[in-house]
Design a protein around this motif. Structure first.
Motif, PDB file in Angstrom:
ATOM      1  N   LEU B 114      -3.240  15.543  49.086  1.00 32.95           N
ATOM      2  CA  LEU B 114      -3.826  14.630  50.071  1.00 32.95           C
ATOM      3  C   LEU B 114      -3.261  14.941  51.453  1.00 32.95           C
ATOM      4  O   LEU B 114      -2.130  15.376  51.567  1.00 32.95           O
ATOM      5  N   PRO B 115      -4.058  14.684  52.493  1.00 28.28           N
ATOM      6  CA  PRO B 115      -3.490  14.757  53.848  1.00 28.28           C
ATOM      7  C   PRO B 115      -2.327  13.777  53.943  1.00 28.28           C
ATOM      8  O   PRO B 115      -2.375  12.708  53.320  1.00 28.28           O
ATOM      9  N   SER B 116      -1.285  14.146  54.682  1.00 26.36           N
ATOM     10  CA  SER B 116      -0.065  13.337  54.636  1.00 26.36           C
ATOM     11  C   SER B 116      -0.289  11.912  55.154  1.00 26.36           C
ATOM     12  O   SER B 116       0.379  10.992  54.700  1.00 26.36           O
ATOM     13  N   ASP B 117      -1.239  11.714  56.067  1.00 31.85           N
ATOM     14  CA  ASP B 117      -1.444  10.337  56.541  1.00 31.85           C
ATOM     15  C   ASP B 117      -2.039   9.452  55.445  1.00 31.85           C
ATOM     16  O   ASP B 117      -1.703   8.276  55.321  1.00 31.85           O
ATOM     17  N   GLN B 118      -2.883  10.036  54.612  1.00 30.25           N
ATOM     18  CA  GLN B 118      -3.433   9.269  53.493  1.00 30.25           C
ATOM     19  C   GLN B 118      -2.377   9.028  52.424  1.00 30.25           C
ATOM     20  O   GLN B 118      -2.289   7.958  51.828  1.00 30.25           O
ATOM     21  N   ARG B 119      -1.586  10.078  52.191  1.00 30.00           N
ATOM     22  CA  ARG B 119      -0.543   9.966  51.166  1.00 30.00           C
ATOM     23  C   ARG B 119       0.437   8.862  51.527  1.00 30.00           C
ATOM     24  O   ARG B 119       0.772   8.015  50.716  1.00 30.00           O
ATOM     25  N   LEU B 122      -1.054   5.319  51.146  1.00 35.28           N
ATOM     26  CA  LEU B 122      -1.160   4.919  49.741  1.00 35.28           C
ATOM     27  C   LEU B 122       0.208   4.592  49.152  1.00 35.28           C
ATOM     28  O   LEU B 122       0.372   3.609  48.425  1.00 35.28           O
ATOM     29  N   LEU B 123       1.209   5.407  49.482  1.00 35.81           N
ATOM     30  CA  LEU B 123       2.547   5.176  48.949  1.00 35.81           C
ATOM     31  C   LEU B 123       3.137   3.867  49.461  1.00 35.81           C
ATOM     32  O   LEU B 123       3.763   3.129  48.703  1.00 35.81           O
ATOM     33  N   LEU B 124       2.925   3.580  50.724  1.00 32.40           N
ATOM     34  CA  LEU B 124       3.502   2.365  51.310  1.00 32.40           C
ATOM     35  C   LEU B 124       2.864   1.123  50.713  1.00 32.40           C
ATOM     36  O   LEU B 124       3.542   0.176  50.332  1.00 32.40           O
ATOM     37  N   VAL B 125       1.533   1.142  50.610  1.00 33.48           N
ATOM     38  CA  VAL B 125       0.815  -0.049  50.165  1.00 33.48           C
ATOM     39  C   VAL B 125       0.756  -0.133  48.639  1.00 33.48           C
ATOM     40  O   VAL B 125       0.998  -1.183  48.047  1.00 33.48           O
ATOM     41  N   GLY B 126       0.457   1.002  48.010  1.00 32.16           N
ATOM     42  CA  GLY B 126       0.206   0.980  46.569  1.00 32.16           C
ATOM     43  C   GLY B 126       1.438   1.095  45.706  1.00 32.16           C
ATOM     44  O   GLY B 126       1.388   0.781  44.526  1.00 32.16           O
ATOM     45  N   ALA B 127       2.545   1.580  46.289  1.00 34.72           N
ATOM     46  CA  ALA B 127       3.730   1.802  45.465  1.00 34.72           C
ATOM     47  C   ALA B 127       4.977   1.126  46.018  1.00 34.72           C
ATOM     48  O   ALA B 127       5.773   0.577  45.264  1.00 34.72           O
ATOM     49  N   SER B 128       5.166   1.173  47.328  1.00 30.69           N
ATOM     50  CA  SER B 128       6.404   0.633  47.893  1.00 30.69           C
ATOM     51  C   SER B 128       6.350  -0.869  48.113  1.00 30.69           C
ATOM     52  O   SER B 128       7.364  -1.481  48.441  1.00 30.69           O
ATOM     53  N   ALA B 135       2.701  -1.807  56.613  1.00 36.95           N
ATOM     54  CA  ALA B 135       2.433  -0.362  56.587  1.00 36.95           C
ATOM     55  C   ALA B 135       1.911   0.108  57.939  1.00 36.95           C
ATOM     56  O   ALA B 135       2.274   1.188  58.418  1.00 36.95           O
ATOM     57  N   ALA B 136       1.076  -0.714  58.565  1.00 39.91           N
ATOM     58  CA  ALA B 136       0.540  -0.355  59.880  1.00 39.91           C
ATOM     59  C   ALA B 136       1.671  -0.271  60.907  1.00 39.91           C
ATOM     60  O   ALA B 136       1.703   0.632  61.753  1.00 39.91           O
ATOM     61  N   ASN B 137       2.612  -1.212  60.819  1.00 43.20           N
ATOM     62  CA  ASN B 137       3.766  -1.176  61.708  1.00 43.20           C
ATOM     63  C   ASN B 137       4.604   0.070  61.485  1.00 43.20           C
ATOM     64  O   ASN B 137       5.056   0.710  62.430  1.00 43.20           O
ATOM     65  N   VAL B 150      -5.986   4.260  52.822  1.00 39.20           N
ATOM     66  CA  VAL B 150      -5.698   3.937  51.419  1.00 39.20           C
ATOM     67  C   VAL B 150      -6.953   4.132  50.570  1.00 39.20           C
ATOM     68  O   VAL B 150      -6.900   4.725  49.485  1.00 39.20           O
ATOM     69  N   ASN B 151      -8.087   3.664  51.082  1.00 38.15           N
ATOM     70  CA  ASN B 151      -9.343   3.845  50.343  1.00 38.15           C
ATOM     71  C   ASN B 151      -9.675   5.309  50.133  1.00 38.15           C
ATOM     72  O   ASN B 151     -10.059   5.728  49.042  1.00 38.15           O
ATOM     73  N   ARG B 152      -9.527   6.077  51.206  1.00 39.92           N
ATOM     74  CA  ARG B 152      -9.845   7.503  51.086  1.00 39.92           C
ATOM     75  C   ARG B 152      -8.886   8.194  50.139  1.00 39.92           C
ATOM     76  O   ARG B 152      -9.277   9.060  49.360  1.00 39.92           O
TER      77      ARG B 152
END
Lengths: 74, 182
Positions: B114-119, B122-128, B135-137, B150-152
């Protein structure tokens, strides 16, 4: 609002306004989303369970010592 | 100049290490590099403690530091290895850890593509466990941007992993095994 542009591009909605309303990106169905989420968390939990390498404890202890001895000598 | 970490803070920093490592490993795809990132994060946090607002989320602050370090280092490395399409980064997969299950390998490989911005989103919201706002901050972008990343990321992972047919990853896995055994 839907004024003059409408005649040429009747069904084209500018991307910015799409973002505001519906996402233009394909949405995964709930089941696939759930599976991805589960796998992600499982992988992540596995990483979280790993013991913390000593280097990090050592690092923080070292800094503590260094700082306190520097405080005494100065 | 580094301040003496008071015991409570030292414990808090140490307690944050497992989640910082998990994030760094998943983000960079390399354990060694991840540990260096975590170490640099701790050092930078200690030397910038005066900037941390007591009572706010220490973890979010540490993640922000780590994320910024990762990106500045990534830009540097990219220049060094001349890797415009990220194929080098894509090949650098995490070696299986002791005790980790083989099936995570497919997931990590896909995550690395995945492109690092997507990765990172996803990691911040879906795992951390951060909210979209947090995450936006951390990433310094709009909440809507995080949501869309995250959707992408999820859609792309589903495609890469063939979520409908999880078992059908055999040949790919064997190719990778052959490539990695050298």
């Amino acid at each position: 609002m839907t004024g003059d542009k409408g005649s040429k591009l009747a069904r084209v909605i500018p991307e910015a306004s799409l973002d505001d309303k519906l996402s233009s990106e394909p949405k995964l169905d709930k089941l696939s989303q759930g599976r991805i989420g589960d796998q992600l968390r499982a992988m992540y939990d596995d990483l979280m369970q790993q013991p913390v390498p000593d280097r990090f404890k050592d690092l923080l202890d070292q800094l503590e010592k260094k700082a306190s001895s520097a405080g005494k000598s100065s | 100049m580094t301040a003496a970490p008071e015991p409570a803070l030292r414990d808090a920093l140490l307690a944050a290490v497992p989640s910082l490592r998990a994030f760094a490993i998943s983000l960079s795809g390399q354990v060694d590099r991840a540990d260096d990132l975590v170490q640099d994060t701790l050092l930078r946090a200690l030397s910038n403690l005066h900037r941390f607002e007591r009572g706010t989320n220490l973890n979010a602050w540490l993640f922000t530091i780590l994320r910024n370090l990762f990106h500045s280092e990534y830009r540097k490395r990219r220049r060094e290895v001349e890797d415009p399409d990220g194929s080098y980064a894509g090949r650098l997969n995490v070696q299986p850890e002791q005790g980790s299950r083989l099936d995570f390998e497919d997931f990590r490989t896909a995550l690395n593509r995945l492109p690092s911005d997507q990765r990172e989103a996803l990691l911040l919201v879906g795992a951390s466990g951060f909210s979209y706002e947090e995450a936006a901050n951390i990433c310094g972008c709009a909440v809507g941007t995080i949501k869309s990343r995250v959707n992408r990321a999820r859609s792309r992972l589903a495609g890469l992993l063939n979520v409908d047919d999880v078992e059908d990853l055999g040949p790919d896995r064997m190719t990778r095994a052959a490539l990695q055994s050298n």
